[in-house]
Design an enzyme around this catalytic site. Structure first.
Site, PDB file in Angstrom:
ATOM      1  N   ASN A 113     -99.942   0.451  15.936  1.00 52.84           N
ATOM      2  CA  ASN A 113     -99.798   1.017  14.584  1.00 52.84           C
ATOM      3  C   ASN A 113     -98.361   1.054  14.084  1.00 52.84           C
ATOM      4  O   ASN A 113     -98.101   0.798  12.913  1.00 52.84           O
ATOM      5  CB  ASN A 113    -100.452   2.399  14.512  1.00 52.84           C
ATOM      6  CG  ASN A 113     -99.809   3.397  15.434  1.00 52.84           C
ATOM      7  OD1 ASN A 113     -99.345   3.051  16.523  1.00 52.84           O
ATOM      8  ND2 ASN A 113     -99.763   4.627  15.028  1.00 52.84           N
ATOM      9  N   GLY A 171     -99.942  -9.534  26.452  1.00 48.52           N
ATOM     10  CA  GLY A 171    -101.303  -9.819  26.903  1.00 48.52           C
ATOM     11  C   GLY A 171    -102.226  -8.648  26.685  1.00 48.52           C
ATOM     12  O   GLY A 171    -101.857  -7.639  26.070  1.00 48.52           O
ATOM     13  N   GLY A 213    -104.720  -5.407  27.257  1.00 46.42           N
ATOM     14  CA  GLY A 213    -104.594  -4.146  27.977  1.00 46.42           C
ATOM     15  C   GLY A 213    -105.291  -4.183  29.326  1.00 46.42           C
ATOM     16  O   GLY A 213    -104.744  -3.741  30.337  1.00 46.42           O
ATOM     17  N   GLY A 235    -101.873  -5.012  30.941  1.00 50.96           N
ATOM     18  CA  GLY A 235    -101.603  -3.572  30.921  1.00 50.96           C
ATOM     19  C   GLY A 235    -102.035  -2.914  32.216  1.00 50.96           C
ATOM     20  O   GLY A 235    -101.282  -2.164  32.840  1.00 50.96           O
ATOM     21  N   GLU A 259     -99.027   9.846  25.307  1.00 46.90           N
ATOM     22  CA  GLU A 259     -99.082  10.237  23.896  1.00 46.90           C
ATOM     23  C   GLU A 259    -100.359   9.637  23.330  1.00 46.90           C
ATOM     24  O   GLU A 259    -100.452   8.417  23.174  1.00 46.90           O
ATOM     25  CB  GLU A 259     -97.856   9.690  23.137  1.00 46.90           C
ATOM     26  CG  GLU A 259     -96.524  10.194  23.654  1.00 46.90           C
ATOM     27  CD  GLU A 259     -96.346  11.686  23.450  1.00 46.90           C
ATOM     28  OE1 GLU A 259     -97.020  12.261  22.571  1.00 46.90           O
ATOM     29  OE2 GLU A 259     -95.540  12.282  24.182  1.00 46.90           O
ATOM     30  N   CYS A 280    -100.499   8.143  14.149  1.00 45.72           N
ATOM     31  CA  CYS A 280    -101.107   9.214  14.955  1.00 45.72           C
ATOM     32  C   CYS A 280    -100.874  10.580  14.314  1.00 45.72           C
ATOM     33  O   CYS A 280    -101.612  11.519  14.575  1.00 45.72           O
ATOM     34  CB  CYS A 280    -100.549   9.191  16.367  1.00 45.72           C
ATOM     35  SG  CYS A 280     -98.746   9.194  16.388  1.00 45.72           S
ATOM     36  N   GLU A 336     -91.979  13.460  24.577  1.00 50.16           N
ATOM     37  CA  GLU A 336     -90.943  12.449  24.400  1.00 50.16           C
ATOM     38  C   GLU A 336     -89.851  13.045  23.531  1.00 50.16           C
ATOM     39  O   GLU A 336     -89.967  14.166  23.046  1.00 50.16           O
ATOM     40  CB  GLU A 336     -91.542  11.201  23.747  1.00 50.16           C
ATOM     41  CG  GLU A 336     -92.612  10.529  24.610  1.00 50.16           C
ATOM     42  CD  GLU A 336     -93.103   9.213  24.027  1.00 50.16           C
ATOM     43  OE1 GLU A 336     -93.162   9.086  22.790  1.00 50.16           O
ATOM     44  OE2 GLU A 336     -93.441   8.313  24.819  1.00 50.16           O
TER      45      GLU A 336
HETATM   46  P1  NDP Z   1    -105.163   1.584  22.824  1.00 49.13           P
HETATM   47  O1  NDP Z   1    -105.323   2.748  23.712  1.00 49.13           O
HETATM   48  O2  NDP Z   1    -106.304   0.693  22.605  1.00 49.13           O
HETATM   49  O3  NDP Z   1    -103.976   0.645  23.349  1.00 49.13           O
HETATM   50  C1  NDP Z   1    -102.653   1.107  23.576  1.00 49.13           C
HETATM   51  C2  NDP Z   1    -101.954   0.147  24.507  1.00 49.13           C
HETATM   52  O4  NDP Z   1    -102.549   0.213  25.789  1.00 49.13           O
HETATM   53  C3  NDP Z   1    -102.057  -1.301  24.080  1.00 49.13           C
HETATM   54  O5  NDP Z   1    -100.867  -1.980  24.405  1.00 49.13           O
HETATM   55  C4  NDP Z   1    -103.222  -1.789  24.905  1.00 49.13           C
HETATM   56  O6  NDP Z   1    -103.233  -3.186  25.049  1.00 49.13           O
HETATM   57  C5  NDP Z   1    -102.942  -1.079  26.207  1.00 49.13           C
HETATM   58  N1  NDP Z   1    -104.089  -0.958  27.116  1.00 49.13           N
HETATM   59  C6  NDP Z   1    -105.414  -0.984  26.832  1.00 49.13           C
HETATM   60  N2  NDP Z   1    -106.144  -0.843  27.966  1.00 49.13           N
HETATM   61  C7  NDP Z   1    -105.258  -0.692  28.981  1.00 49.13           C
HETATM   62  C8  NDP Z   1    -105.382  -0.492  30.400  1.00 49.13           C
HETATM   63  N3  NDP Z   1    -106.568  -0.423  31.007  1.00 49.13           N
HETATM   64  N4  NDP Z   1    -104.258  -0.384  31.127  1.00 49.13           N
HETATM   65  C9  NDP Z   1    -103.064  -0.439  30.536  1.00 49.13           C
HETATM   66  N5  NDP Z   1    -102.863  -0.644  29.218  1.00 49.13           N
HETATM   67  C10 NDP Z   1    -103.951  -0.754  28.442  1.00 49.13           C
HETATM   68  O7  NDP Z   1    -104.591   2.172  21.461  1.00 49.13           O
HETATM   69  P2  NDP Z   1    -104.395   1.392  20.087  1.00 49.13           P
HETATM   70  O8  NDP Z   1    -103.433   0.268  20.300  1.00 49.13           O
HETATM   71  O9  NDP Z   1    -105.725   1.138  19.487  1.00 49.13           O
HETATM   72  O10 NDP Z   1    -103.599   2.499  19.224  1.00 49.13           O
HETATM   73  C11 NDP Z   1    -104.201   3.468  18.463  1.00 49.13           C
HETATM   74  C12 NDP Z   1    -104.228   4.788  19.215  1.00 49.13           C
HETATM   75  O11 NDP Z   1    -102.910   5.185  19.554  1.00 49.13           O
HETATM   76  C13 NDP Z   1    -104.787   5.909  18.378  1.00 49.13           C
HETATM   77  O12 NDP Z   1    -105.675   6.665  19.148  1.00 49.13           O
HETATM   78  C14 NDP Z   1    -103.559   6.738  18.031  1.00 49.13           C
HETATM   79  O13 NDP Z   1    -103.813   8.086  17.777  1.00 49.13           O
HETATM   80  C15 NDP Z   1    -102.732   6.555  19.252  1.00 49.13           C
HETATM   81  N6  NDP Z   1    -101.336   6.846  18.966  1.00 49.13           N
HETATM   82  C16 NDP Z   1    -100.786   7.995  19.461  1.00 49.13           C
HETATM   83  C17 NDP Z   1     -99.482   8.333  19.156  1.00 49.13           C
HETATM   84  C18 NDP Z   1     -98.847   9.564  19.706  1.00 49.13           C
HETATM   85  O14 NDP Z   1     -97.632   9.671  19.654  1.00 49.13           O
HETATM   86  N7  NDP Z   1     -99.591  10.516  20.245  1.00 49.13           N
HETATM   87  C19 NDP Z   1     -98.672   7.486  18.279  1.00 49.13           C
HETATM   88  C20 NDP Z   1     -99.350   6.302  17.821  1.00 49.13           C
HETATM   89  C21 NDP Z   1    -100.644   6.004  18.162  1.00 49.13           C
HETATM   90  P3  NDP Z   1    -104.159  -4.065  24.056  1.00 49.13           P
HETATM   91  O15 NDP Z   1    -103.714  -3.778  22.669  1.00 49.13           O
HETATM   92  O16 NDP Z   1    -103.874  -5.418  24.482  1.00 49.13           O
HETATM   93  O17 NDP Z   1    -105.565  -3.603  24.322  1.00 49.13           O
END
Ligand code: NDP
Length: 480
Positions: free
Chosen positions: A150, A204, A206, A210, A248, A282, A461
């Site tokens: 985001n 790549g 997640g 990831g 987070e 978020c 953070e």
């Molecule tokens: P995701 O949880 O889908 O993904 C976050 C990251 O984790 C991506 O880089 C993703 O890779 C990676 N990932 C996914 N599965 C795994 C795994 N099994 N092991 C390690 N890494 C993994 O979140 P979104 O990208 O959809 O982001 C939106 C979410 O983030 C919302 O819920 C939002 O609220 C939250 N958010 C929270 C914030 C905060 O400060 N609290 C700030 C901003 C957002 P890939 O994209 O390749 O799947």
């Protein structure tokens, strides 16, 4: 077609598998670049490079590290327009938002932690006539930073900068949905003279790249921002390995708007907190609670303002761009449908926006949507939608507003609007969130603790909190 490359051991390299994924521009729905489909083998290379770089980087001194990070900050700033355009194309956000919020904030993140590390001091505890204790804070080693789509560079740099400043070497993965500015950052790091292996960016999915970072036994800490479900999975893998974890996660933030607020300011800011970045921040407030005395007035004025927001091609002067992907568009539309089934009345929006221009006709747009008449405990008001959708609900008393606001599993942030100082303090104290804004939203001082409670995360953070997370404390007790 442009190919993004991994950044490992100071070089831009192809994934070992030589497999790539499509990178889609949300505003057009077209593939415009390719992303490495990295896996555990690429992570292994990155960890080897980071381990090799760690002894020199962790001992070169704060000033040395600071200088390199300041160069990175300056170079991003010099290339601000290119970064902003790349972020807008990759994410669908208005280019103006990227140029005024995302990229300046990435510049600030590197600048802030480059200077913070020069002032970072550890504690000492004196025991009367007996001993003195001092705390040694040393970098952890190789750490992992995983960020969402985001606010791509903004959140990526928010993790990487303190990790590097504290003397760690980093394996980082941006979201596969928005990898472009992390790739541009790797080129900047080379130009800035960041020693090879200090930062490694592995692109790549997640579930593969990831997960390999989280599982790697040599990666001692994970700083993750993303969804709550992913955070849970991550913790299940990392906790038995006793890794340090900062999570987070998601949010379902409330705006509580009292009768005695500055109405114009509350209206203007709530518009912004509802729909900035298409509601995909978020910290966006997705539930608006308005006291009954001003409910009708607020609602009418708010809906009018929402209807006047300009939606369309994010490369032009618009307020609302595209949501990040087709899948996300479908998810958000699914929640609008659910809201209707739960008895909600759509006051405006509620559907796909179809741009008339040829370039964006297949893009992923949604009208900003306001929904009324929903119970505070229905699914629409409890689950994170993360799109341009808000609900609006009247309340009588502060206690009722607090009960509704605190009724979700999340606890990231909230905004309270009142000119009564006592009420503001009382509500701030009772909100179950990590962040409370009073008469404002998204006003950030990078020194303050940032993070959520309940299912919104673990750890904080920002400022010293981040530098403490990325260091290991050791107490030395000297008796005399
Ligand atoms: P995701 O949880 O889908 O993904 C976050 C990251 O984790 C991506 O880089 C993703 O890779 C990676 N990932 C996914 N599965 C795994 C795994 N099994 N092991 C390690 N890494 C993994 O979140 P979104 O990208 O959809 O982001 C939106 C979410 O983030 C919302 O819920 C939002 O609220 C939250 N958010 C929270 C914030 C905060 O400060 N609290 C700030 C901003 C957002 P890939 O994209 O390749 O799947």
């Amino acid at each position: 077609m442009q190919r993004i490359e991994n950044y490992i051991d100071g070089k831009l390299v192809a994934p070992i598998s030589e497999q790539y994924l499509d990178n889609v521009e949300p505003a057009t729905g077209k593939v415009y670049s390719l992303i490495p489909d990295s896996n555990a083998a690429d992570v292994e290379l990155a960890v080897a490079a980071a381990k090799k770089a760690f002894p020199a980087w962790s001992t070169c001194g704060n000033m040395e590290r600071s200088k390199v990070l300041l160069r990175i900050s300056a170079l991003i700033e010099q290339n601000l327009d290119a970064f902003a355009l790349a972020e807008s194309i990759d994410n669908g956000k208005p280019v103006k938002l990227a140029a005024t919020v995302d990229i300046p904030r990435a510049v600030d993140n590197f600048h802030f932690f480059a200077t913070a590390i020069e002032h970072f001091a550890s504690e000492s505890h004196f025991m009367e006539k007996t001993a003195v204790n001092y705390t040694l804070r040393r970098p952890i080693g190789v750490v992992g930073c995983i960020s969402p789509w985001n606010l791509p560079l903004y959140l990526f740099s928010w993790k990487i900068a303190p990790a590097l400043a504290a003397g760690n070497c980093v394996i980082a993965k941006p979201s596969e949905i928005t990898p472009m500015t992390a790739y541009l950052l790797s080129k900047i790091c080379i130009e800035a003279g960041l020693p090879a292996g200090v930062l490694n960016i592995v692109h790549g999915l997640g579930g593969s790249a990831g997960q390999a970072i989280v599982e790697h036994k040599e990666i001692k800490a994970i700083s993750f921002t993303g969804g709550t479900a992913t955070g849970k999975k991550l913790a299940a893998t990392a906790a038995p390995m006793f890794k340090k974890l900062s999570l987070e996660l998601g949010g379902k933030n409330a705006n509580i708007i009292f009768d005695d607020c500055d109405l114009d300011n509350a209206l203007k800011t709530t518009l912004h907190s509802s729909f900035a970045n298409q509601g995909q921040i978020c910290l966006c407030g997705s539930r608006i609670f308005v006291q009954k005395g001003i409910y009708e007035k607020f609602k009418t004025a708010f809906v009018e303002k929402v209807k006047s927001l300009k939606i369309g091609d994010p490369s032009t002067e618009v307020n609302i761009g595209a949501v990040v992907s087709k899948a996300h568009q479908e998810k958000v539309l699914g929640y609008i449908q659910l809201a209707k089934e739960e008895g909600g009345t759509v006051l405006c929006g509620g559907d796909i926006f179809h741009p008339t221009d040829e370039r964006c006709k297949d893009g992923y747009f949604i009208y900003p949507t306001v929904i009324e008449n929903l119970a505070h405990d229905c699914r629409t008001n409890q689950e994170e939608i993360f799109g341009p959708v808000v609900s609006i609900t009247p309340f009588d008393t502060a206690d009722e507003a607090l009960m509704m606001a605190n009724s979700t599993e999340y606890g990231l942030a909230c905004s309270i609007w009142t000119n009564d100082l006592n009420k503001a303090h009382r509500c701030a104290e009772q909100m179950e969130t990590g962040i409370v804004w009073v008469n404002c939203w998204l006003l950030r001082d990078l020194r303050t603790p940032f993070g959520g409670v309940k299912s919104s995360g673990v750890g904080r953070e920002g400022g010293w909190e981040a530098l403490r997370f990325f260091t290991e404390a050791k107490n030395v007790c000297i008796k005399y």
